[in-house]
Design a protein around this motif. Structure first.
Motif, PDB file in Angstrom:
ATOM      1  N   ASP A   1       0.828  -1.190   0.000  1.00  0.00           N
ATOM      2  CA  ASP A   1       0.000   0.000   0.000  1.00  0.00           C
ATOM      3  C   ASP A   1       0.867   1.245   0.000  1.00  0.00           C
ATOM      4  OD1 ASP A   1      -2.447  -1.280  -0.027  1.00  0.00           O
ATOM      5  OD2 ASP A   1      -2.416  -1.579   2.127  1.00  0.00           O
ATOM      6  N   THR A   2       0.271   2.345  -0.383  1.00  0.00           N
ATOM      7  CA  THR A   2       0.977   3.615  -0.464  1.00  0.00           C
ATOM      8  C   THR A   2       0.255   4.649   0.382  1.00  0.00           C
ATOM      9  OG1 THR A   2       1.676   3.111  -2.717  1.00  0.00           O
ATOM     10  CG2 THR A   2       1.768   5.415  -2.030  1.00  0.00           C
ATOM     11  N   ILE A   3       1.007   5.374   1.147  1.00  0.00           N
ATOM     12  CA  ILE A   3       0.454   6.482   1.921  1.00  0.00           C
ATOM     13  C   ILE A   3       0.748   7.763   1.158  1.00  0.00           C
ATOM     14  CG2 ILE A   3       0.612   7.800   4.059  1.00  0.00           C
ATOM     15  CD1 ILE A   3       1.481   5.201   5.440  1.00  0.00           C
ATOM     16  N   VAL A   4      -0.260   8.573   0.948  1.00  0.00           N
ATOM     17  CA  VAL A   4      -0.083   9.859   0.280  1.00  0.00           C
ATOM     18  C   VAL A   4      -0.438  10.943   1.278  1.00  0.00           C
ATOM     19  CG1 VAL A   4      -0.844  11.348  -1.595  1.00  0.00           C
ATOM     20  CG2 VAL A   4      -0.635   8.881  -1.975  1.00  0.00           C
ATOM     21  N   PHE A   5       0.494  11.846   1.481  1.00  0.00           N
ATOM     22  CA  PHE A   5       0.281  12.965   2.402  1.00  0.00           C
ATOM     23  C   PHE A   5       0.440  14.260   1.627  1.00  0.00           C
ATOM     24  CE2 PHE A   5       2.312  16.226   5.078  1.00  0.00           C
ATOM     25  CZ  PHE A   5       1.265  16.459   5.964  1.00  0.00           C
ATOM     26  N   THR A   6      -0.543  15.110   1.704  1.00  0.00           N
ATOM     27  CA  THR A   6      -0.477  16.412   1.053  1.00  0.00           C
ATOM     28  C   THR A   6      -0.619  17.480   2.141  1.00  0.00           C
ATOM     29  OG1 THR A   6      -1.508  15.495  -0.925  1.00  0.00           O
ATOM     30  CG2 THR A   6      -1.464  17.895  -0.715  1.00  0.00           C
ATOM     31  N   PRO A   7       0.446  18.238   2.413  1.00  0.00           N
ATOM     32  CA  PRO A   7       0.352  19.261   3.461  1.00  0.00           C
ATOM     33  C   PRO A   7      -0.579  20.393   3.048  1.00  0.00           C
ATOM     34  CG  PRO A   7       2.430  19.456   2.302  1.00  0.00           C
ATOM     35  CD  PRO A   7       1.748  18.227   1.764  1.00  0.00           C
ATOM     36  N   THR A   8      -1.160  21.056   4.033  1.00  0.00           N
ATOM     37  CA  THR A   8      -2.064  22.169   3.739  1.00  0.00           C
ATOM     38  C   THR A   8      -1.303  23.402   3.275  1.00  0.00           C
ATOM     39  OG1 THR A   8      -2.018  22.796   6.068  1.00  0.00           O
ATOM     40  CG2 THR A   8      -3.816  21.356   5.347  1.00  0.00           C
ATOM     41  N   SER A   9      -0.035  23.509   3.616  1.00  0.00           N
ATOM     42  CA  SER A   9       0.803  24.604   3.138  1.00  0.00           C
ATOM     43  C   SER A   9       2.199  24.047   2.862  1.00  0.00           C
ATOM     44  CB  SER A   9       0.865  25.746   4.166  1.00  0.00           C
ATOM     45  OG  SER A   9       1.414  25.278   5.377  1.00  0.00           O
ATOM     46  N   PRO A  10       2.977  24.687   1.978  1.00  0.00           N
ATOM     47  CA  PRO A  10       4.314  24.178   1.649  1.00  0.00           C
ATOM     48  C   PRO A  10       5.231  24.144   2.878  1.00  0.00           C
ATOM     49  CG  PRO A  10       3.640  25.894   0.107  1.00  0.00           C
ATOM     50  CD  PRO A  10       2.640  25.884   1.220  1.00  0.00           C
ATOM     51  N   PHE A  11       6.130  23.191   2.879  1.00  0.00           N
ATOM     52  CA  PHE A  11       7.122  23.117   3.947  1.00  0.00           C
ATOM     53  C   PHE A  11       8.154  24.209   3.756  1.00  0.00           C
ATOM     54  CE2 PHE A  11       5.705  18.624   3.871  1.00  0.00           C
ATOM     55  CZ  PHE A  11       5.290  18.532   5.188  1.00  0.00           C
ATOM     56  N   ASP A  12       8.741  24.656   4.856  1.00  0.00           N
ATOM     57  CA  ASP A  12       9.818  25.635   4.792  1.00  0.00           C
ATOM     58  C   ASP A  12      11.049  24.996   4.166  1.00  0.00           C
ATOM     59  OD1 ASP A  12       8.267  27.565   6.061  1.00  0.00           O
ATOM     60  OD2 ASP A  12       9.007  27.033   8.056  1.00  0.00           O
ATOM     61  N   GLU A  13      11.914  25.837   3.641  1.00  0.00           N
ATOM     62  CA  GLU A  13      13.183  25.345   3.099  1.00  0.00           C
ATOM     63  C   GLU A  13      14.002  24.754   4.230  1.00  0.00           C
ATOM     64  OE1 GLU A  13      16.076  26.867  -0.209  1.00  0.00           O
ATOM     65  OE2 GLU A  13      16.266  28.121   1.553  1.00  0.00           O
ATOM     66  N   GLY A  14      14.661  23.661   3.944  1.00  0.00           N
ATOM     67  CA  GLY A  14      15.533  23.044   4.939  1.00  0.00           C
ATOM     68  C   GLY A  14      15.199  21.579   5.153  1.00  0.00           C
ATOM     69  N   LEU A  15      15.635  21.080   6.275  1.00  0.00           N
ATOM     70  CA  LEU A  15      15.547  19.669   6.608  1.00  0.00           C
ATOM     71  C   LEU A  15      14.208  19.344   7.253  1.00  0.00           C
ATOM     72  CD1 LEU A  15      17.316  17.082   6.685  1.00  0.00           C
ATOM     73  CD2 LEU A  15      17.993  17.763   8.980  1.00  0.00           C
ATOM     74  N   LEU A  16      13.585  18.261   6.809  1.00  0.00           N
ATOM     75  CA  LEU A  16      12.330  17.782   7.390  1.00  0.00           C
ATOM     76  C   LEU A  16      12.560  16.352   7.848  1.00  0.00           C
ATOM     77  CD1 LEU A  16       9.260  18.126   7.930  1.00  0.00           C
ATOM     78  CD2 LEU A  16       8.909  17.139   5.646  1.00  0.00           C
ATOM     79  N   ASN A  17      12.367  16.093   9.138  1.00  0.00           N
ATOM     80  CA  ASN A  17      12.487  14.749   9.698  1.00  0.00           C
ATOM     81  C   ASN A  17      11.115  14.087   9.690  1.00  0.00           C
ATOM     82  OD1 ASN A  17      15.307  14.784  10.537  1.00  0.00           O
ATOM     83  ND2 ASN A  17      14.649  16.361  11.959  1.00  0.00           N
ATOM     84  N   ILE A  18      11.033  12.861   9.210  1.00  0.00           N
ATOM     85  CA  ILE A  18       9.781  12.120   9.138  1.00  0.00           C
ATOM     86  C   ILE A  18       9.969  10.787   9.864  1.00  0.00           C
ATOM     87  CG2 ILE A  18       8.106  11.014   7.608  1.00  0.00           C
ATOM     88  CD1 ILE A  18       8.965  13.010   5.458  1.00  0.00           C
ATOM     89  N   ARG A  19       8.972  10.418  10.685  1.00  0.00           N
ATOM     90  CA  ARG A  19       9.013   9.129  11.381  1.00  0.00           C
ATOM     91  C   ARG A  19       7.714   8.379  11.120  1.00  0.00           C
ATOM     92  NH1 ARG A  19       8.948   9.120  16.990  1.00  0.00           N
ATOM     93  NH2 ARG A  19       7.863  11.097  16.921  1.00  0.00           N
ATOM     94  N   LEU A  20       7.828   7.112  10.780  1.00  0.00           N
ATOM     95  CA  LEU A  20       6.675   6.239  10.713  1.00  0.00           C
ATOM     96  C   LEU A  20       6.491   5.701  12.123  1.00  0.00           C
ATOM     97  CD1 LEU A  20       4.529   4.773   9.040  1.00  0.00           C
ATOM     98  CD2 LEU A  20       6.207   2.965   8.649  1.00  0.00           C
ATOM     99  N   THR A  21       5.424   6.091  12.779  1.00  0.00           N
ATOM    100  CA  THR A  21       5.251   5.762  14.207  1.00  0.00           C
ATOM    101  C   THR A  21       4.385   4.535  14.437  1.00  0.00           C
ATOM    102  OG1 THR A  21       3.395   7.300  14.357  1.00  0.00           O
ATOM    103  CG2 THR A  21       5.583   8.147  14.920  1.00  0.00           C
ATOM    104  N   GLY A  22       3.775   4.019  13.391  1.00  0.00           N
ATOM    105  CA  GLY A  22       2.995   2.803  13.572  1.00  0.00           C
ATOM    106  C   GLY A  22       2.410   2.319  12.267  1.00  0.00           C
ATOM    107  N   CYS A  23       2.379   1.003  12.107  1.00  0.00           N
ATOM    108  CA  CYS A  23       1.788   0.396  10.922  1.00  0.00           C
ATOM    109  C   CYS A  23       1.706  -1.109  11.173  1.00  0.00           C
ATOM    110  CB  CYS A  23       2.633   0.686   9.688  1.00  0.00           C
ATOM    111  SG  CYS A  23       1.944  -0.016   8.180  1.00  0.00           S
ATOM    112  N   SER A  24       0.541  -1.690  10.915  1.00  0.00           N
ATOM    113  CA  SER A  24       0.406  -3.142  11.058  1.00  0.00           C
ATOM    114  C   SER A  24      -0.459  -3.670   9.929  1.00  0.00           C
ATOM    115  CB  SER A  24      -0.200  -3.502  12.416  1.00  0.00           C
ATOM    116  OG  SER A  24      -1.487  -2.953  12.552  1.00  0.00           O
ATOM    117  N   ASP A  25      -0.360  -4.976   9.692  1.00  0.00           N
ATOM    118  CA  ASP A  25      -1.197  -5.576   8.663  1.00  0.00           C
ATOM    119  C   ASP A  25      -2.510  -6.072   9.278  1.00  0.00           C
ATOM    120  OD1 ASP A  25      -0.614  -8.005   9.904  1.00  0.00           O
ATOM    121  OD2 ASP A  25       0.784  -8.655   8.339  1.00  0.00           O
TER     122      ASP A  25
END
Length: 91
Positions: A1-25
């Motif tokens: 499966d694919t998760i699609v995330f569309t932010p409500t506003s653009p991210f600022d320039e620079g580094l963005l840290n992303i964590r997958l905090t949970g997922c199960s089948d």
């Protein structure tokens, strides 16, 4: 499966840290938690001239121009560097 995330506003320039905090089948097996980083680069490279200085008079037949280019987040593509003198393109 694919998760699609569309932010409500653009991210600022620079580094963005992303964590997958949970997922199960459907059977309850937990996925390994993952994290990753993205870099958003919206700025063009910075350019500065080393030689000759602005307004400097030079007295040589074959003058050259020395400059530098740097981009904080991504490398400069040297194949895209172009310069011109009046209407003549320089090699």
């Amino acid at each position: 499966d694919t998760i699609v995330f569309t932010p409500t506003s653009p991210f600022d320039e620079g580094l963005l840290n992303i964590r997958l905090t949970g997922c199960s089948d459907v059977y309850g097996y937990q996925a390994s938690l993952r994290s990753w980083q993205l870099i958003f680069d919206y700025s063009p490279p910075q350019i500065w001239f080393n030689y000759p200085r602005s307004g400097e008079m030079i007295s040589i037949d074959g003058p050259y121009v020395e400059f530098g280019a740097m981009d904080y987040f991504s490398p400069v593509n040297h194949e895209t560097i172009a310069a011109a003198s009046c209407s003549d393109t320089l090699p």
